[in-house]
Design an enzyme around this catalytic site. Structure first.
Site: not given
Length: 563
Positions: A30, A264, A274
């Site tokens: 994104e 992750r 983020k």
RNA sequence: UAGGGCGUAGCCAAGCGGAAAGGCAGCGGCCUUUGGAGCCGCCAAUCGGAGGUUCGAAUCCUCCCGCCCUAACCA
């Protein structure tokens, strides 16, 4: 060739001829921020797997939320991925390219009675979904309740949905929802929202739309449109897989991508979300997304990390479903491993103290040979000037040394790298009693660093000729967070309280050997005995700036710390 | 709580019923014109726990424990 469970699954699919043996992966960021090393793990895996099978890899921006996404991040992500050596050829896509197709498919679902326009507010939807509540000290998860609009006639939903698109209704007043199962144990299946009304200018489609598809409604179909065979993503989307499959099952799509989830990347002393990285930037705790203390790709790049080191790191940590925390030391190890064989050696004094060679002729200069990289003979040699006055590292001299210290001290003899043996004969101090000059004598029979009589010396020091020295600034970095797990803070404590106030120490008066005069931003060196450094873009002619990427392993520091 | 997932050394991670790879860190030593690099050695009587199946279990079964994720009209 190391494998992992994902590569095994894909190899098995290929072996049985699934998708005609085709392997086509993608990375779907994104564009709402810059990407970090955790993203690198994801796209290097997808890209690597495609390459290993002679397959394809797409870059697709999942840009379904115009309120958060910006062109700046699109450009930045592309730049960062290219830097790491990823190639998507001409397959750069945007989920926003599929808005029209997605809209049509939404109508398909409405007509099939599998989606409906709902007038409930966000809070109401949440309440109807059956959000967990505490009851008598126990947390209970009630089944959801049907929305009162769930039985809305197909024709009415269709009409309303079209008018939503036309802009007849205010933001947030209605949604399009999939009609699945409000009693489903997986909350994602309790009639998820597919479209919301949102008047915001999109970085690509502009004001063409006032309804935007949700990520869940967009993601699987985007993969299907692109013919993605294997959709690799992180564990947080595991719960969503049944929903993606439901959409695909109910739509005339060409493919059913296989989604496989992995854990992750987490690294000690770093935050990787983020949201948190954005806060560090916006509140000024770092100098920007490319601050060398950031785990962002542009931060690591500026710090001096190489694509090769990062790739080795990502390969080395492996791919599994267990959520671990990789030791920062391993990242640094990969950098040293890479730079040891490649980085040109150079002498730089970070914290200088003056040395006067009292028996060396005034005004004389000798240009001595120095090897550029002992690990790589092809790197050749250079010359460095030697003269009567030099700079050495302040910590390389001790007036009253402990037993394990074998550098320079009164009466002690050491080697100056590539130059001579020198013996300390005395010091000059200022009014505060601080040493301002170290006086030495040199042995002219040790030119180049070897004694003709075979006598040994325990230490070799780096140095820079004072009249030839270049002034420079060195930025010495340490972990941004003191704690190994910055996020693990006590109740009520802000994770920012764990910031390391000494994460950046600026050493202003550094002295460099003259060969560095032509150093360009981005160039990397090993400052002998001090670490790996990269020339920073802030460098100006005559005022170089270097970032310390990583120190060298330092057993003396360990000895000292242990006492 | 429901659903999903994960538990092999300080950390990452192989292992896929025949009996604990490797890397990082750490600790010794050798070597060294970087206290770097390199080299050698050490570092899991045991795989979250308890039962069970089996000649044989980290691997299969059962129960238990712990940790993570989801419960946005974010992605």
């Amino acid at each position: 060739m190391s494998s992992d469970f994902i590569r095994e699954m894909i190899a098995a699919d290929v072996a049985v001829g699934k998708n005609g043996g085709r392997v086509h992966t993608r990375f779907p960021p994104e564009p709402n921020g810059y990407i970090h090393i955790g993203h690198a793990k994801a796209f290097l895996l997808s890209y690597g797997v495609a390459q290993e099978h002679g397959g394809r890899f797409n870059l697709r921006f999942d840009d379904t939320n115009p309120t958060k996404e910006e062109q700046e991040f699109v450009d930045g992500i592309i730049e960062d991925m290219r830097w790491l050596g990823v190639d998507w050829e001409d397959r750069l896509f945007f989920a926003s390219d599929y808005f029209e197709q997605l809209y049509e498919w939404a109508e398909v679902l409405i007509r099939a009675g599998k989606a409906y326009v709902c007038d409930l507010s966000a809070d109401e939807i949440s309440a109807y979904r059956g959000t967990a509540v505490e009851r008598g000290g126990q947390v209970v998860t009630p089944p959801g309740m049907d929305s009162p609009y769930r039985k809305r006639p197909v024709a009415e939903s269709l009409d309303l949905f079209r008018r939503m698109r036309e802009g007849e209704f205010p933001d947030g007043s209605r949604t399009l929802r999939a009609k699945i199962d409000m009693a489903h144990p997986n909350l994602n299946m309790r009639d998820p929202v597919m479209y919301r009304i949102l008047r915001a200018t999109h970085h690509r489609s502009g004001d063409a739309w006032c309804i935007y598809p949700t990520y869940d409604w967009t993601h699987g179909q985007s993969d299907a449109i692109e013919g993605i065979t294997h959709s690799l993503c992180d564990l947080s989307f595991e719960n969503h897989r049944p929903l993606y499959d439901w959409f695909l099952d109910n739509l005339p799509v060409p493919y059913r991508p296989r989604q496989i989830e992995f854990s992750r990347l987490n690294i000690t002393h770093m935050v990787m979300s983020k949201r948190k990285l954005r806060r560090l930037v916006e509140e000024g705790h770092v100098r920007g997304w490319d601050d060398p203390r950031m785990p962002t790709l542009r931060g690591l790049r500026r710090r001096g990390y190489t694509p090769e080191a990062l790739r080795a790191f990502v390969r080395g940590v492996g791919v599994t479903k267990s959520e671990g925390m990789v030791d920062l030391a391993y990242l640094e190890h990969c950098l040293r491993q890479d730079q040891n064989v490649r980085a040109p050696r150079v002498m730089a004094v970070l914290d200088p103290v003056r040395v006067v060679i009292t028996n060396y002729p005034e005004g004389e200069v000798e240009w001595l040979d120095a090897v550029n990289n002992p690990e790589d003979p092809a790197a050749g040699t250079r010359v460095v000037p030697f003269s009567r006055e030099l700079w050495i590292e302040r910590e390389d001299f001790m007036e009253d040394p402990p037993s394990k210290f074998f550098r320079l001290a009164p009466g002690r003899e050491v080697r100056l790298r590539y130059a001579y043996y020198v013996r300390c004969e005395g010091v000059v101090k200022d009014a505060n009693g601080d040493v301002v000059e170290v006086h030495c004598t040199y042995d002219s029979a040790t030119r180049g660093g070897d004694a003709a009589d075979g006598r040994k010396v325990k230490a070799t020091l780096h140095w820079v000729s004072a009249p030839h020295a270049l002034d420079a600034e060195a930025r010495l970095y340490d972990v941004l967070f003191r704690r190994e797990r910055p996020e693990a803070v006590d109740e009520g404590d802000d994770w920012l309280s764990g910031l390391n106030p000494d994460s950046l120490v600026t050493a202003a008066g550094c002295k460099l050997e003259p060969s560095l005069a032509a150093a360009n931003p981005g160039e990397r060196f090993q400052f002998e005995r001090k670490g790996y450094f990269a020339c920073d873009p802030d460098s100006r002619l005559g005022r170089l700036v270097f970032n310390r990427t990583a120190t060298l392993r330092d057993t003396w520091a360990k000895v000292r710390a242990g006492e």
